[in-house]
Motif scaffolding. Sequence first.
Motif, PDB file in Angstrom:
ATOM      1  N   ALA A   1       0.257 -16.124 -11.431  1.00 36.09           N
ATOM      2  CA  ALA A   1       0.606 -14.413 -11.324  1.00 36.09           C
ATOM      3  C   ALA A   1      -0.286 -13.866 -10.086  1.00 36.09           C
ATOM      4  O   ALA A   1       0.391 -12.990  -9.502  1.00 36.09           O
ATOM      5  CB  ALA A   1       0.149 -13.872 -12.649  1.00 36.09           C
ATOM      6  N   GLN A   2      -1.322 -14.609 -10.044  1.00 34.93           N
ATOM      7  CA  GLN A   2      -2.180 -13.769  -8.943  1.00 34.93           C
ATOM      8  C   GLN A   2      -1.384 -14.330  -7.489  1.00 34.93           C
ATOM      9  O   GLN A   2      -1.659 -13.495  -6.693  1.00 34.93           O
ATOM     10  CB  GLN A   2      -3.745 -14.544  -9.039  1.00 34.93           C
TER      11      GLN A   2
ATOM     12  N   ALA B   1       3.736 -11.560  -2.913  1.00 32.84           N
ATOM     13  CA  ALA B   1       4.762 -10.314  -2.578  1.00 32.84           C
ATOM     14  C   ALA B   1       4.222  -9.424  -1.558  1.00 32.84           C
ATOM     15  O   ALA B   1       4.671  -8.534  -0.800  1.00 32.84           O
ATOM     16  CB  ALA B   1       5.042  -9.611  -4.039  1.00 32.84           C
ATOM     17  N   ASP B   2       2.874  -9.123  -1.781  1.00 34.03           N
ATOM     18  CA  ASP B   2       2.262  -7.970  -0.937  1.00 34.03           C
ATOM     19  C   ASP B   2       2.278  -8.563   0.717  1.00 34.03           C
ATOM     20  O   ASP B   2       2.522  -7.800   1.221  1.00 34.03           O
ATOM     21  CB  ASP B   2       0.887  -7.818  -1.409  1.00 34.03           C
TER      22      ASP B   2
ATOM     23  N   GLN C   1      -3.571  -6.329  -7.079  1.00 30.30           N
ATOM     24  CA  GLN C   1      -3.995  -7.535  -7.762  1.00 30.30           C
ATOM     25  C   GLN C   1      -3.472  -7.604  -9.227  1.00 30.30           C
ATOM     26  O   GLN C   1      -3.089  -6.678  -9.787  1.00 30.30           O
ATOM     27  CB  GLN C   1      -5.701  -7.484  -7.953  1.00 30.30           C
ATOM     28  N   ALA C   2      -3.369  -9.027  -9.610  1.00 28.72           N
ATOM     29  CA  ALA C   2      -2.692  -9.075 -10.862  1.00 28.72           C
ATOM     30  C   ALA C   2      -3.522  -8.857 -11.913  1.00 28.72           C
ATOM     31  O   ALA C   2      -4.920  -9.379 -11.988  1.00 28.72           O
ATOM     32  CB  ALA C   2      -2.142 -10.695 -10.918  1.00 28.72           C
TER      33      ALA C   2
ATOM     34  N   ARG D   1       3.218  -3.855 -12.566  1.00 25.15           N
ATOM     35  CA  ARG D   1       1.976  -3.439 -13.097  1.00 25.15           C
ATOM     36  C   ARG D   1       0.989  -3.075 -11.816  1.00 25.15           C
ATOM     37  O   ARG D   1      -0.116  -2.346 -11.945  1.00 25.15           O
ATOM     38  CB  ARG D   1       1.402  -4.145 -14.122  1.00 25.15           C
ATOM     39  N   ALA D   2       0.978  -4.214 -10.945  1.00 26.99           N
ATOM     40  CA  ALA D   2       0.270  -4.223  -9.913  1.00 26.99           C
ATOM     41  C   ALA D   2       0.411  -2.922  -8.795  1.00 26.99           C
ATOM     42  O   ALA D   2      -0.307  -2.999  -7.841  1.00 26.99           O
ATOM     43  CB  ALA D   2       0.220  -5.621  -9.036  1.00 26.99           C
ATOM     44  N   GLY D   3       1.387  -2.392  -8.959  1.00 23.37           N
ATOM     45  CA  GLY D   3       1.885  -1.031  -7.910  1.00 23.37           C
ATOM     46  C   GLY D   3       2.739  -1.577  -6.733  1.00 23.37           C
ATOM     47  O   GLY D   3       3.131  -0.654  -6.073  1.00 23.37           O
ATOM     48  N   LEU D   4       3.414  -2.703  -7.026  1.00 23.31           N
ATOM     49  CA  LEU D   4       4.255  -3.124  -5.869  1.00 23.31           C
ATOM     50  C   LEU D   4       5.442  -2.682  -6.145  1.00 23.31           C
ATOM     51  O   LEU D   4       6.066  -2.303  -7.337  1.00 23.31           O
ATOM     52  CB  LEU D   4       4.377  -4.524  -5.666  1.00 23.31           C
TER      53      LEU D   4
END
Length: 402
Positions: free
Chosen positions: A387-388, A394-395, A3-4, A101-104
């Motif tokens: 951003a969300q 992307a995920d 999540q953003a 930052r979201a871990g991607l």
Amino acid sequence: MPQADTARFLQDLQELRQIGRFKTGVHRPTYSPQDMESRRWLMAKMEEVGLEASIDGIGNVFGRHKGPGPHLLSGSHIESQNEAGWLDGALGVVAALALARAGLPVDVCAFADEEGHFEGGFLGSKSIIGELTEEEIDRSRNRTDGTPLRDALKAAGLEGLPRMQIDPSRYKGFFEMHIEQGTQLEQANLRIGVVSGIVAIWQWRLVIDGQQDHAGGTTMAERRDAGLAAIRLLAAIDAEFPRICGPRSTWTTGRITLEPGAPSIIPGRADVLFQFRDVSMEKLQAMEATLRALVQEANRRDRCSIQLLAVSKATPAICDPAMMRALTAAADSFDPGCSQVMPSGAGHDAQYVAKTMPASMVFVPSIGGISHHWSEDTKEADLALGAQVLVEAADRFLKGAN
């Protein structure tokens, strides 16, 4: 699901906005002290989100993800036009940080000189895909003051640093977030634009030779007025292009120079910079054919001679369908029906990266369509939604869930 962190995303945007602040916008010309400060700020942010940060010999700032792939590449540029907006380019770089930052698994890049302060433009994205030669760097000059690019790189502390190139096999695709720089989303009351393709810009130079002479002593019947010949040709183009162009075609006369440029002298030469844009090669070719026919007719009719010189002819970049589907699905998950598919009327770094890997762009609305001006702005809620959408898309794309 990643999540953003929209609060941190908006905070980063506001921090970057303070570097080179001008009224409500920014002034960060390429390689200026303000631009280099913003690049140092970005490297610190990259390290903060766990990326390995570096800067190369053309000014590209790169944050490399340290974990396993498959990887994405994301970014834009952080220099600005002179006394211009705070979101153009910067939004895409900060949004790429939000992905990290979201871990991607994403590498983040801020490309140098997308805004074209130096001759050639898109220096960073051309360099990173291997299209910028040392000879081009030698020839390039600042468009405003003529400073050689080599001198500007030295003054910015970049001389001697190697120029990096990306390995396309590392990436599944490239995402770029950007403001629309137009009014289509705002007029349709929509919040997300899923870009279908990025226009090609075909640049031309029209050189009209007449006869310099006295403005009072030369009768109208005797004149070979290069200025009037230029205006007649441009008016003919504007009348004829709507018959053959596409719905989003544009054409612009960016500069007209008359020589010698004195009030009491008939211009002996006119030098015109002209461009047209479209996402369709068919339409671009039709506009070129029409332009050539109009020049030929003007040479037959007028007493001046006109040369048509091609300056540059880019290729349109078509966005990746799977990435577009991921963006549309992500937008619908947050706000059903808030998006539309649309072309980009402006050039972007994504069009160069798209030569090496699948690429896509997502737009958020520009208030009043204003860009390249210090009053450029976007609603905070639309920035956060963008951003969300980017993080979820992307995920989805990485997982193949389009």
